[in-house]
Motif scaffolding. Structure first.
Motif, short mmCIF file in Angstrom:
data_model
loop_
_atom_site.label_atom_id
_atom_site.label_comp_id
_atom_site.label_asym_id
_atom_site.label_seq_id
_atom_site.Cartn_x
_atom_site.Cartn_y
_atom_site.Cartn_z
N GLU A 34 0.87 -1.27 0.05
CA GLU A 34 0.22 0.15 -0.14
C GLU A 34 0.76 1.20 -0.10
OE1 GLU A 34 -2.12 1.32 3.69
OE2 GLU A 34 -1.19 -0.42 4.75
N ASP A 35 0.04 2.54 -0.33
CA ASP A 35 1.03 3.66 -0.63
C ASP A 35 0.88 4.77 0.40
OD1 ASP A 35 -1.63 4.32 -1.08
OD2 ASP A 35 -1.26 5.19 -2.96
N ALA A 36 -0.20 4.62 1.31
CA ALA A 36 -0.10 5.61 2.44
C ALA A 36 -0.43 5.04 3.70
CB ALA A 36 -1.76 6.20 1.92
N SER A 41 4.77 2.13 4.88
CA SER A 41 4.84 1.89 3.71
C SER A 41 4.28 3.24 3.13
CB SER A 41 3.85 0.75 3.15
OG SER A 41 4.22 -0.42 3.72
N LYS A 42 5.24 3.90 2.36
CA LYS A 42 5.11 5.32 1.81
C LYS A 42 4.86 5.30 0.17
CE LYS A 42 7.90 8.35 3.60
NZ LYS A 42 8.99 9.19 4.29
N VAL A 69 0.79 0.52 -4.47
CA VAL A 69 -0.76 0.99 -4.95
C VAL A 69 -1.64 1.22 -3.95
CG1 VAL A 69 -0.33 -0.77 -7.30
CG2 VAL A 69 -1.42 -1.68 -4.96
N PRO A 70 -2.83 1.80 -4.07
CA PRO A 70 -3.72 1.92 -3.25
C PRO A 70 -3.94 0.83 -2.47
CG PRO A 70 -4.36 3.25 -5.23
CD PRO A 70 -3.18 2.42 -5.41
N PHE A 87 0.62 -6.18 1.40
CA PHE A 87 0.66 -5.78 2.88
C PHE A 87 0.72 -4.02 2.64
CE2 PHE A 87 5.03 -5.72 1.16
CZ PHE A 87 5.73 -4.36 1.66
N ASN A 88 0.13 -3.73 3.95
CA ASN A 88 0.05 -4.15 5.43
C ASN A 88 -1.47 -4.50 5.58
OD1 ASN A 88 2.92 -3.24 5.92
ND2 ASN A 88 1.76 -1.20 5.32
#
Length: 255
Positions: A34-36, A41-42, A69-70, A87-88
């Motif tokens: 994930e991206d946020a 995980s940035k 990715v989102p 993940f996560n």
């Protein structure tokens, strides 16, 4: 008598022989992340969890490619078997028979409820939350059972793309509260500061802890092999101190 073969055939035989002696390196293992979920995980592909996953696979000689990715997409793809891992993730009954978690969590998270300072909540615990309250959450995140129980009491979950968006909507008076996933590397206030609304919102009370994992697809052809490799690698980096070093790195105020 000497047997002659044509040059093209000779070259072809040599190529086959070299291929047998020197096998082509395996392609990197594709994993979704994930991206946020800072600092784990940035959006730029960095983060504590990203570092842990890379280190665990590297410890057993597996190269990985993290596709950022989102979370909603990450989750959907691993459930479909379109990717080997995501993940996560926190456990959800919908994962049964489709996703298997690693033996050990990547980290522990704590849900906290933020309120608007100008319109504070009139309740003092999660168990008191009930209709007609509107609580901001992140789309497709998994939340603790205690949080999900509030839905049975009429609380409305209002999804947003990120924690920051949810908190900005709270500050703007569009929500009664925002349920934010906090952690022990940053503390709860990080998200309010990141959203630029630290003066308008504050923590009202906590939810409960959840454990966060890398989940592997039971449907993907590499899913269970990847799970075995990760479990072996994680034990190695936990025992040799790498996990603690990464925690110290991402606990730094500079991060």
């Amino acid at each position: 008598m000497v047997a002659w073969i044509s040059l093209p055939r000779f070259v072809a035989v040599c190529c086959v022989s070299l291929a047998v002696c020197f096998p082509v390196a395996a392609a990197p293992l594709d994993i979704m992340v994930e991206d946020a979920a800072e600092p784990f995980s940035k959006a730029d592909g960095t983060g504590y969890a990203n570092d842990v996953v890379r280190a665990a696979f590297a410890a057993v000689g597996v190269e990985v490619k993290l596709n950022v990715v989102p979370y909603s997409r990450c989750k959907a793809l691993v459930l479909e078997g379109a990717t080997s891992a995501c993940f996560n993730m926190a456990w959800d009954p919908a994962f049964e028979g489709k996703v298997k978690f690693a033996d050990e969590p990547l980290y522990r998270a704590l849900g906290v409820y933020f309120q608007n300072k100008a319109q504070p909540l009139k309740v003092h615990s999660e168990s008191e939350l009930a209709a007609p309250l509107k609580v901001g959450i992140v789309k497709d995140y998994e939340y603790a059972d205690t949080a999900m129980q509030t839905l049975k009491r009429g609380v409305a979950f209002i999804p947003s793309r990120t924690e920051q968006i949810s908190l900005r909507r709270l500050a703007a008076g569009q929500l009664d509260a925002a349920l934010v996933i906090s952690n022990d590397l940053q503390g709860s206030q990080y998200w309010a500061e990141s959203a630029g609304v630290a003066r308008q919102v504050n923590v009202a009370f906590p939810s409960t802890h959840t454990l966060v994992f890398i989940g592997f697809s039971l449907r993907h052809p590499q899913g269970m092999w990847a799970l075995e490799q990760f479990n072996q690698g994680y034990k190695l980096i936990r025992n040799n101190g790498t996990v603690q070093q990464l925690r110290a790195k991402w606990s730094s105020p500079a991060k």
